[in-house]
Design an enzyme around this catalytic site. Structure first.
Site, PDB file in Angstrom:
ATOM      1  N   LYS A 154       0.837  -1.203   0.000  1.00 40.08           N
ATOM      2  CA  LYS A 154       0.000   0.000   0.000  1.00 40.08           C
ATOM      3  C   LYS A 154       0.872   1.252   0.000  1.00 40.08           C
ATOM      4  O   LYS A 154       0.658   2.171  -0.804  1.00 40.08           O
ATOM      5  CB  LYS A 154      -0.906  -0.025   1.238  1.00 40.08           C
TER       6      LYS A 154
ATOM      7  N   ARG B  47      -3.416   2.755   8.784  1.00 40.63           N
ATOM      8  CA  ARG B  47      -3.683   1.447   8.162  1.00 40.63           C
ATOM      9  C   ARG B  47      -2.435   0.607   8.050  1.00 40.63           C
ATOM     10  O   ARG B  47      -1.347   1.125   7.843  1.00 40.63           O
ATOM     11  CB  ARG B  47      -4.184   1.634   6.722  1.00 40.63           C
TER      12      ARG B  47
ATOM     13  N   GLY C 132      -7.853  -7.640   4.779  1.00 41.06           N
ATOM     14  CA  GLY C 132      -8.662  -7.658   6.000  1.00 41.06           C
ATOM     15  C   GLY C 132      -8.044  -8.387   7.190  1.00 41.06           C
ATOM     16  O   GLY C 132      -8.680  -8.537   8.215  1.00 41.06           O
TER      17      GLY C 132
ATOM     18  N   MET D  62      -5.267  -7.590   8.915  1.00 33.14           N
ATOM     19  CA  MET D  62      -4.705  -6.738   9.968  1.00 33.14           C
ATOM     20  C   MET D  62      -5.664  -5.578  10.228  1.00 33.14           C
ATOM     21  O   MET D  62      -6.757  -5.548   9.698  1.00 33.14           O
ATOM     22  CB  MET D  62      -3.326  -6.267   9.543  1.00 33.14           C
TER      23      MET D  62
ATOM     24  N   ARG E 269      -2.987  -1.623  -6.483  1.00 29.53           N
ATOM     25  CA  ARG E 269      -2.061  -2.763  -6.381  1.00 29.53           C
ATOM     26  C   ARG E 269      -2.425  -3.752  -7.476  1.00 29.53           C
ATOM     27  O   ARG E 269      -3.531  -3.693  -8.036  1.00 29.53           O
ATOM     28  CB  ARG E 269      -2.154  -3.436  -5.018  1.00 29.53           C
TER      29      ARG E 269
ATOM     30  N   HIS F   1     -15.035  -9.712   1.549  1.00 31.46           N
ATOM     31  CA  HIS F   1     -14.011 -10.591   2.115  1.00 31.46           C
ATOM     32  C   HIS F   1     -14.135 -12.010   1.558  1.00 31.46           C
ATOM     33  O   HIS F   1     -13.162 -12.616   1.108  1.00 31.46           O
ATOM     34  CB  HIS F   1     -14.175 -10.594   3.639  1.00 31.46           C
TER      35      HIS F   1
ATOM     36  N   SER G 125      15.703 -41.831  -6.997  1.00 28.57           N
ATOM     37  CA  SER G 125      14.470 -41.055  -6.915  1.00 28.57           C
ATOM     38  C   SER G 125      14.273 -40.708  -5.443  1.00 28.57           C
ATOM     39  O   SER G 125      14.190 -41.604  -4.599  1.00 28.57           O
ATOM     40  CB  SER G 125      13.287 -41.877  -7.429  1.00 28.57           C
TER      41      SER G 125
ATOM     42  N   CYS H 183       9.942 -38.272  -6.049  1.00 27.20           N
ATOM     43  CA  CYS H 183       8.594 -38.816  -6.192  1.00 27.20           C
ATOM     44  C   CYS H 183       7.774 -38.653  -4.920  1.00 27.20           C
ATOM     45  O   CYS H 183       6.654 -39.130  -4.831  1.00 27.20           O
ATOM     46  CB  CYS H 183       8.641 -40.282  -6.609  1.00 27.20           C
TER      47      CYS H 183
ATOM     48  N   TYR I  45      13.983 -34.816 -13.204  1.00 25.85           N
ATOM     49  CA  TYR I  45      12.521 -34.744 -13.287  1.00 25.85           C
ATOM     50  C   TYR I  45      11.897 -34.670 -11.898  1.00 25.85           C
ATOM     51  O   TYR I  45      12.546 -34.987 -10.891  1.00 25.85           O
ATOM     52  CB  TYR I  45      11.954 -35.960 -14.036  1.00 25.85           C
TER      53      TYR I  45
HETATM   54  C1  PEP Z   1       8.275 -41.264  -0.283  1.00 24.17           C
HETATM   55  O1  PEP Z   1       8.612 -41.774   0.772  1.00 24.17           O
HETATM   56  O2  PEP Z   1       8.507 -40.086  -0.582  1.00 24.17           O
HETATM   57  C2  PEP Z   1       7.516 -42.040  -1.268  1.00 24.17           C
HETATM   58  C3  PEP Z   1       7.181 -41.525  -2.429  1.00 24.17           C
HETATM   59  O3  PEP Z   1       7.120 -43.282  -0.894  1.00 24.17           O
HETATM   60  P1  PEP Z   1       5.814 -43.574  -0.004  1.00 24.17           P
HETATM   61  O4  PEP Z   1       5.058 -42.303   0.125  1.00 24.17           O
HETATM   62  O5  PEP Z   1       5.062 -44.629  -0.732  1.00 24.17           O
HETATM   63  O6  PEP Z   1       6.433 -44.059   1.263  1.00 24.17           O
END
Ligand code: PEP
Ligand code: MG
Length: 945
Positions: free
Chosen positions: A56, A125, A134, A136, A369, A491, A826, A893, A913
């Site tokens: 602001k 303000r 809203g 604060m 803003r 809000h 992974s 993963c 990945y």
């Molecule tokens: C993990 O531990 O991050 C995983 C992907 O395996 P799970 O959640 O099946 O234990």
């Protein structure tokens, strides 16, 4: 509450330390510029200084510098708030600078704060770097007291207005600064209305308001044990400190947690000369957007109220009028407003959310803003701004928060099931898109209680006359929000759009009585627990559970266009966690480039396999185990064939059996109860037990005793104190190598069969929970041996990799060793977070709320990766792994693979990945593209917050 008593010596030492700290803070503060003035066409700060001035304050400075009509004032910077948090007080220097800025403001205005014939009144303000609508506190009309209110009455010739302003100040000050419950003032006000037979607030005349003021002052004294301060200077200091404190209130903390805003940023305080929108029908106040924040259409969009003060519009207490009406009422002001806001949009190169006040036909800008918007609006605005030449494609790709991708996939109401007789209203405001079905709740507490931890299973719709920031916890768990009052910028509307939650606001045909726990619509009464459907895309409310349909293809086409700009920057792959072909298909629809995790155990839970799985577990010798495994083999092979076919040569990462075996067996306590009740069980009860335990080998009532006892004995054998740290992961395959053999065989037989049909495969066999290279070698050897056996038997060889999940801190530390045998890593960051923090991933909710509230953790480490700790281990793991095997393929993963800040982290540490659930694939793709683009283009995201 427990208190700790320190010995005297320690207290003295602590005091000394505090004194030294205060001294050094004082020294440091001497050089700090705490207060930035703006007014008279120039400002000390500018629009880039959001860190210092808050959003602001930076906007006010920028607008002042641009020569726009902004009431003058000054901003006390965020460092003041941080100091206040540290030492519960501001430095003397801040006080001095504030007094100087006030004197300059008084000079500029030719007025004195709360003094003389023409008293200066100010608003105080909050304004943090990221807007927290809203959350604060704000105080208006500061400077009024028993004398200055008379001067204001005389000068404006409007005593009613003067007394109304004064009673509002006492009310706001009483609540925000003196900590008196709002209801104390509401009760007095309502009683006065009743006594005077007034319907509306505005029906109370000047005399009645004077009486209210007297009672408010008495109430302040009673509850705060002090008088409402008459000295304007004292009012200002107290209000400033209260606004600093409001940074730490529960609502603000919750909002920051949900929106990932750093607790240490602090808020600035803006002190600004008051302008009045409540001086009669030539005055008013409003808010607006330069484009439609719900769908992005280029239209002047907003609402205003004549004869009203700021908070009346945003609080949703009165339903405002569309801004286009202003053109008829005050065409000059309307044109000036359009002109200014168009300039602001061009200047900031983004859709603006602005606030204005008209005092006696003169326009003042109070705020501008970058506007919050839905995902749908974000994409449309970005695409159109590129067409208009306002921004470049490179800038455009940061204009969608990856989490908002979900807006494109929200459900729509099935029109065939939206029969007129079920529509309770079609005139609500479509405040935040998506149709949802849920059970009515009337309070935030009810919402939390009813939804529990599973908002999908127990969908609730929070129904209120209007929401206030206090409702935030209920809004978080509700699937949708319905309000009977308030506009598109109320809000409820603003907050739900930010959350990506469905909302119908201002549905005036619905009467909500929260106290009675009732909603009335079209002559029908609805109670808590009744089912309704709301459609935040059209503003309709319907009774009962209506049919919902999947999302609008036109919007999806826009998203695709947008993604086609972002995607070329992406360097990191995005795979999906999918266990069955149907999920794999969904993942490919969203653009997944492989399966990063197929949890094979999920396949065993299907009803046609679980019996063999249980037989395998119950077997107490290898021969019986192999017999059961043999039965499971064809099922596994079939699943893998399905996955390979869907993925057509893309990587399919298959994890071998991971969870503790007892997860597949009945609970020990249940077995004990069943055994104990067997002798007295009726034939009917026995029949039920036979059906229940059929899968464990029970053939008739006569079998029950024998099988149940054997079952209990095995369950007890398998019982572990810490199953998550127990007989699971690779430890299963090492102790029962025949499980690994069967799974490897199923994978390779499936791959060969699919390849023989001319479809390529790319299997990545993944071993869970590895801690040592020996474990890796043990399992790797079995997999490679089985592969060779299958290739020989089938006369065909297929390409595959053998790798591991990195889920244990030790694995990160000895990653160089593990990489000697593992061809890919992974990171299973669910388990890695569990084992690094020592938090049970299934029980963390017992401590997490307190940890977040106390600021011990900034966010749930199972949702967004803990970059300092777990992240450090990940980096070590990658570096050490690649020391041994420079081209080692690395992915993630755990759940973090679909969370934008974690995806950005994965990009930074050089992962190949990320893998996440199919519905988060697009989010991950965009987050990965933005991470790469911001690195390549050397721009700091610039995402619209
Ligand atoms: C993990 O531990 O991050 C995983 C992907 O395996 P799970 O959640 O099946 O234990
Ligand atoms: Mg795991």
């Amino acid at each position: 509450m427990a208190t700790t008593t320190l010995p005297d010596a320690e207290i003295a030492e602590a005091r000394n330390e505090a004194k030294t700290a205060a001294k050094s803070a004082e020294k440091k503060s001497a050089a700090t510029k705490y207060v930035y003035s703006f007014g008279g066409g120039k400002a000390d700060g500018n629009g880039k200084m959001k860190d210092v001035l808050g959003g602001k304050g930076a906007g006010l400075a920028e607008m002042t510098n641009a020569g726009l009509p902004v009431p003058p004032g000054f901003t006390i910077q965020t460092e003041g708030c941080r100091e206040y948090m540290r030492s519960n007080a501001v430095s003397k220097d801040l006080d001095r600078q504030m007094n100087e800025a006030l004197a300059a403001l008084e000079n500029l205005q030719g007025q004195k704060l709360g003094k003389g014939d023409n008293p200066l009144l100010v608003s105080v303000r909050s304004g943090a770097k990221f807007s927290m609508p809203g959350m604060m506190d704000t105080i208006l009309n500061l400077g009024l007291n028993d004398q200055s209110v008379e001067a204001l009455a005389k000068r404006t010739g409007n005593p009613r207005f003067a007394y109304d302003s004064y009673r509002r100040l006492i009310q706001m000050f009483g609540n925000v600064v003196l900590d008196i419950e709002k209801s104390v003032f509401d009760k007095i006000f309502d009683a006065k209305k009743k006594q005077k037979k007034a319907k509306l607030d505005t029906d109370l005349d000047a005399k009645a308001l004077q009486e209210v003021i007297l009672e408010y002052k008495k109430a302040a004294k009673k509850h705060a044990k002090r008088d409402f301060p008459q000295d304007p200077q004292e009012q200002l200091v107290m209000a400033r400190d209260a606004v600093f404190r409001s940074w730490q209130n529960d609502r603000a903390k919750t909002y920051r947690r949900i929106n990932n805003i750093d607790d240490m940023l602090g808020t600035a305080v803006n002190v600004q000369a008051m302008v009045f929108g409540n001086l009669g029908d030539t005055s008013g106040t409003g808010v607006g957007f330069t484009r439609n924040p719900a769908n992005g259409t280029k239209e002047f969009y907003g609402e205003f109220l004549l004869n009203a003060q700021g908070e009346d519009v945003v609080s949703g207490v009165r339903t405002p009028v569309p801004i286009l009406e202003l053109e008829k009422i005050m065409p000059d002001v309307y044109n000036q407003l359009r002109d200014i806001t168009t300039r602001l949009e061009k200047h900031y190169k983004d859709m603006q959310d602005f606030e204005f006040t008209i005092q006696d036909r003169k326009l003042y800008m109070l705020q501008t803003r970058n506007g919050k918007r839905t995902g749908l609006a974000a994409v449309r605005v970005a695409l159109e701004m590129v067409d208009e030449g306002l921004i470049t494609k490179e800038e455009a790709i940061f204009r969608l928060d990856p989490n908002q991708v979900v807006d494109f996939y929200v459900a729509r109401l099935d029109e065939k099931d939206a029969k007129l007789e079920d529509v309770l209203t079609s005139k609500g405001l479509p405040a935040s898109p998506g149709a949802v079905v849920g059970q009515i709740v009337f309070t935030a507490d009810e919402a939390v209680e009813k939804a529990g931890h599973d908002t999908e299973k127990n969908p609730v719709i929070l129904v209120r006359a209007e929401t206030t920031p206090e409702d935030i916890s209920g809004m978080e768990v509700a699937v949708g929000i319905l309000t009977s009052q308030g506009g598109m910028t109320s809000h409820a509307a603003v907050v739900t759009r930010g959350m990506g939650k469905s909302c119908v606001a201002g549905a005036g045909e619905i009467a909500v009585d929260e106290r009675a726990g009732q909603m009335r619509a079209r002559g029908q009464v609805f109670n808590a627990g009744d089912w309704i459907t709301i459609d935040g895309s059209t503003g309709r409310v319907l009774r009962g559970k209506r049919n919902l349909l999947p999302p609008d293809p036109e919007n999806l086409a826009k998203l695709e266009h947008f993604m086609s700009w972002a995607e070329p920057f992406r360097t990191m792959g995005v795979r999906a966690n999918a266990d069955i072909p149907r999920d794999a298909e969904k993942a490919r629809e969203f653009g997944a480039e492989g399966i990063g995790l197929c949890r094979t155990e999920h396949m065993f839970f299907a009803h046609d396999r679980i019996q063999h799985m249980r037989a395998m577990i119950l077997a107490d010798n290898e021969k019986d185990r192999r017999k059961a495994l043999k039965k499971l083999l064809p099922f596994q092979r079939k699943d893998f064939i399905g996955l390979f076919k869907v993925m057509e040569g893309l990587p399919v990462t298959i994890r071998l059996l991971d969870p503790p075996l007892h997860e597949f067996l009945p609970k020990r306590e249940q077995l004990m109860v069943d055994i104990a009740s067997l002798p007295s069980a009726s034939p009917k009860q026995k029949k039920t037990l036979v059906a229940e335990y059929k899968e464990y080998g029970v053939k008739g009532a006569g079998d029950l005793k024998k099988v149940l006892s054997a079952l209990l004995a095995r369950v007890e054998e398998l019982h572990e104190f810490n199953p998550m740290l127990g007989h699971r992961g690779c430890r299963l395959g090492i102790t029962y190598p025949e499980i690994t053999e069967m799974q490897a065989r199923a994978i390779f037989e499936a791959a060969v069969e699919v390849e023989k049909k001319g479809i390529k495969t790319h299997a990545e066999v993944m071993i869970p929970l590895i801690a040592t290279v020996k474990e890796m070698e043990n399992q790797g050897a079995i997999i490679r041996r089985v592969a060779e056996e299958v290739f020989k038997e089938k006369g065909k060889h297929v390409h595959y990799l053998v790798g591991t999940m990195i889920e244990l801190p030790r694995a990160c530390l000895v990653a160089d060793d593990i990489a000697k045998d593992a061809e890919f890593f992974s990171f299973g960051t669910n388990d890695l977070t569990q084992t690094t923090f020592g938090f049970s991933r299934d029980d963390i909710n017992k401590v997490l709320p307190t940890y977040l509230a106390e600021g011990i953790l900034k966010q749930d480490p199972f949702a967004a990766i803990d970059q300092e700790g777990v992240g450090e281990l990940v980096e070590i793991g990658i570096q050490r792994g690649r020391k041994t095997r420079p081209k080692l393929e690395v992915g993630i993963c755990g759940e973090h693979g679909g969370e934008p800040s974690s995806v950005e982290f994965c990009h930074r540490v050089g992962m190949d990945y990320v893998s996440c659930s199919p519905f988060r694939v697009l989010t991950a793709r965009l987050a990965a593209a933005q991470a790469a683009a911001s690195e390549k283009l050397n721009i700091d995201g610039g995402r619209t917050k």
